[in-house]
Design an enzyme around this catalytic site. Structure first.
Site, PDB file in Angstrom:
ATOM      1  N   LYS A   1       0.814  -1.216   0.000  1.00  0.00           N
ATOM      2  CA  LYS A   1       0.000   0.000   0.000  1.00  0.00           C
ATOM      3  C   LYS A   1       0.851   1.271   0.000  1.00  0.00           C
ATOM      4  O   LYS A   1       0.338   2.350  -0.291  1.00  0.00           O
ATOM      5  CB  LYS A   1      -0.962   0.016   1.183  1.00  0.00           C
ATOM      6  CG  LYS A   1      -0.311   0.145   2.546  1.00  0.00           C
ATOM      7  CD  LYS A   1      -1.377   0.211   3.627  1.00  0.00           C
ATOM      8  CE  LYS A   1      -0.736   0.399   4.998  1.00  0.00           C
ATOM      9  NZ  LYS A   1      -1.757   0.554   6.066  1.00  0.00           N
ATOM     10  N   ASP A   2       2.152   1.150   0.291  1.00  0.00           N
ATOM     11  CA  ASP A   2       3.052   2.304   0.248  1.00  0.00           C
ATOM     12  C   ASP A   2       3.621   2.557  -1.145  1.00  0.00           C
ATOM     13  O   ASP A   2       4.261   3.584  -1.375  1.00  0.00           O
ATOM     14  CB  ASP A   2       4.232   2.102   1.214  1.00  0.00           C
ATOM     15  CG  ASP A   2       3.818   2.085   2.668  1.00  0.00           C
ATOM     16  OD1 ASP A   2       2.774   2.693   2.992  1.00  0.00           O
ATOM     17  OD2 ASP A   2       4.521   1.450   3.480  1.00  0.00           O
TER      18      ASP A   2
ATOM     19  N   ARG B   1      -8.488   8.079   3.493  1.00  0.00           N
ATOM     20  CA  ARG B   1      -9.393   7.029   3.016  1.00  0.00           C
ATOM     21  C   ARG B   1     -10.241   6.490   4.165  1.00  0.00           C
ATOM     22  O   ARG B   1     -11.468   6.343   4.031  1.00  0.00           O
ATOM     23  CB  ARG B   1      -8.567   5.891   2.387  1.00  0.00           C
ATOM     24  CG  ARG B   1      -9.365   4.645   2.036  1.00  0.00           C
ATOM     25  CD  ARG B   1      -8.433   3.496   1.683  1.00  0.00           C
ATOM     26  NE  ARG B   1      -7.485   3.190   2.736  1.00  0.00           N
ATOM     27  CZ  ARG B   1      -7.767   2.460   3.809  1.00  0.00           C
ATOM     28  NH1 ARG B   1      -8.979   1.944   3.969  1.00  0.00           N
ATOM     29  NH2 ARG B   1      -6.851   2.221   4.723  1.00  0.00           N
ATOM     30  N   ARG B   2      -9.611   6.203   5.291  1.00  0.00           N
ATOM     31  CA  ARG B   2     -10.359   5.690   6.437  1.00  0.00           C
ATOM     32  C   ARG B   2     -11.312   6.737   6.995  1.00  0.00           C
ATOM     33  O   ARG B   2     -12.471   6.440   7.295  1.00  0.00           O
ATOM     34  CB  ARG B   2      -9.385   5.223   7.532  1.00  0.00           C
ATOM     35  CG  ARG B   2      -8.605   3.962   7.174  1.00  0.00           C
ATOM     36  CD  ARG B   2      -7.622   3.592   8.267  1.00  0.00           C
ATOM     37  NE  ARG B   2      -6.837   2.424   7.876  1.00  0.00           N
ATOM     38  CZ  ARG B   2      -5.528   2.310   8.078  1.00  0.00           C
ATOM     39  NH1 ARG B   2      -4.844   3.293   8.665  1.00  0.00           N
ATOM     40  NH2 ARG B   2      -4.890   1.227   7.698  1.00  0.00           N
TER      41      ARG B   2
ATOM     42  N   ARG C   1      -0.334   9.888  14.027  1.00  0.00           N
ATOM     43  CA  ARG C   1       0.793   9.348  13.256  1.00  0.00           C
ATOM     44  C   ARG C   1       1.697   8.537  14.163  1.00  0.00           C
ATOM     45  O   ARG C   1       1.579   8.549  15.380  1.00  0.00           O
ATOM     46  CB  ARG C   1       1.616  10.494  12.623  1.00  0.00           C
ATOM     47  CG  ARG C   1       0.989  11.184  11.433  1.00  0.00           C
ATOM     48  CD  ARG C   1       0.984  10.350  10.161  1.00  0.00           C
ATOM     49  NE  ARG C   1       2.237   9.682   9.895  1.00  0.00           N
ATOM     50  CZ  ARG C   1       3.308  10.257   9.319  1.00  0.00           C
ATOM     51  NH1 ARG C   1       3.260  11.523   8.958  1.00  0.00           N
ATOM     52  NH2 ARG C   1       4.403   9.555   9.084  1.00  0.00           N
TER      53      ARG C   1
ATOM     54  N   ARG D   1       1.183   4.206  18.025  1.00  0.00           N
ATOM     55  CA  ARG D   1      -0.224   4.569  17.887  1.00  0.00           C
ATOM     56  C   ARG D   1      -1.083   3.823  18.907  1.00  0.00           C
ATOM     57  O   ARG D   1      -2.044   4.380  19.446  1.00  0.00           O
ATOM     58  CB  ARG D   1      -0.722   4.280  16.466  1.00  0.00           C
ATOM     59  CG  ARG D   1      -0.273   5.333  15.468  1.00  0.00           C
ATOM     60  CD  ARG D   1      -0.983   5.178  14.148  1.00  0.00           C
ATOM     61  NE  ARG D   1      -0.064   4.814  13.088  1.00  0.00           N
ATOM     62  CZ  ARG D   1      -0.423   4.658  11.819  1.00  0.00           C
ATOM     63  NH1 ARG D   1      -1.669   4.813  11.461  1.00  0.00           N
ATOM     64  NH2 ARG D   1       0.463   4.332  10.905  1.00  0.00           N
TER      65      ARG D   1
ATOM     66  N   CYS E   1      -1.792   9.245  -1.432  1.00  0.00           N
ATOM     67  CA  CYS E   1      -2.300   9.391  -0.071  1.00  0.00           C
ATOM     68  C   CYS E   1      -3.060  10.703   0.127  1.00  0.00           C
ATOM     69  O   CYS E   1      -3.730  10.884   1.132  1.00  0.00           O
ATOM     70  CB  CYS E   1      -1.138   9.329   0.925  1.00  0.00           C
ATOM     71  SG  CYS E   1      -0.359   7.712   1.033  1.00  0.00           S
TER      72      CYS E   1
END
Length: 315
Positions: free
Chosen positions: A85-86, A133-134, A151, A157, A244
């Protein structure tokens, strides 16, 4: 004996998944008589250095890969382990994806202090995520929630959940699975509520074109069904030219066609506004992953996705 230097980010998750990859590659090397030994090299990326700004404001795709790709070009490493996903849609000339191994759980998940389900979160609950997105999809589903940026690496986190008074945080389930922290997950978010990021849960093993020893090794590590699903998702992302900075999600599943036996790919994609007030989502099915991703992106563009994308690019 060929020594293969494996590049990775230095976070606990990156190191854990890279060590798991190396373990598999060692088995493959022994099984096929490829005579390889492995060494890990930790590399700090821009995304690791900048932790006080949301991802959407510091450059989007490529934040966690560019320094590692430079190490490939400089022959400091021979292959790199990335979270898919990166990865930007386009790879630099001279580099290639050598393998996409079997995918982990692609879903997002909810972590709360009291093991609550999404529907159980109180009105106005504070939810932490660094992902547009989330936040877009969650606010579309629950407009009452207060989404705030959080972050840091996965472990930091988790610590911020309690230390900074969040009611919940959102993370990719795959990372928690790989770290052995499944017990921290309160609930998995169904993909019809929150589509994953393109390639979420999959790894990308990148190498130099022309390095036949490494490419031969990685050939045995590739999972064909995962590759087809990820190719469809990445084709969708590429046609939209997204990163992103834009709320984009996509998820592909594959089933054999009962009559023909062909691999049928079902791809769902979304583009939305960060506040969730506009959410464009469509599903298409096909057998060619790149064509399917392209066609699904065009369908969303016809529905107005271009206006959303252009608004992020300042056009």
């Amino acid at each position: 004996m060929r020594k293969i230097v494996v590049g990775t980010r230095q976070s606990a998750l990156a190191l854990t998944q890279t060590e798991q990859v190396v373990g598999h590659l060692q088995e493959i090397s022994r099984k096929h008589g490829l005579q390889c030994e492995f060494e890990l090299k930790k590399i700090v990326t821009k995304g690791d250095r900048i932790l006080d700004v949301t991802l959407s404001k510091v450059g989007g795709k490529g934040l966690f890969v560019k320094e590692i790709e430079q190490a490939l070009f400089d022959h400091e490493i021979d292959l790199a382990v990335h979270s898919m996903k990166d990865m930007p849609w386009e790879l630099p000339e001279g580099l290639t994806i050598g393998a996409i191994p079997l995918r982990e759980d692609a879903r997002d998940c909810l972590i709360t202090q009291e093991s609550l389900q999404l529907a159980d979160l109180p009105q106005g609950a504070r939810v932490g995520t660094s992902s547009l997105r989330r936040s877009s999809q969650l606010q579309h589903y629950r407009p009452d929630l207060r989404i705030e940026s959080i972050r840091g690496n996965i472990d930091s986190r988790l610590k911020k959940l309690e230390a900074e008074g969040f009611d919940a945080i959102l993370l990719a389930a795959a990372g928690l699975h790989r770290m052995g922290w499944k017990d921290r997950i309160s609930a998995y978010l169904p993909t019809d509520i929150c589509l994953p990021a393109v390639g979420q849960g999959a790894l990308c093993i990148e190498c130099r074109e022309g390095d036949t020893v490494v490419q031969d090794l990685l050939h045995y590590y590739n999972d064909e069904l995962t590759k087809l699903a990820v190719m469809a998702e990445r084709s969708f992302l590429g046609k939209l030219n997204g990163g992103c900075q834009v709320p984009i999600g996509a998820y592909a599943t594959i089933e054999p066609d009962a009559s023909s036996g062909a691999r049928m790919i079902t791809l769902t994609g979304m583009v939305g506004l960060p506040d969730g007030t506009v959410m464009l989502k469509e599903t298409k099915t096909g057998t060619d992953p790149e064509q399917l991703g392209h066609d699904l992106a065009l369908l969303l563009i016809e529905r107005g996705a271009s206006d959303i994308l252009d608004s992020f690019r300042g056009e």
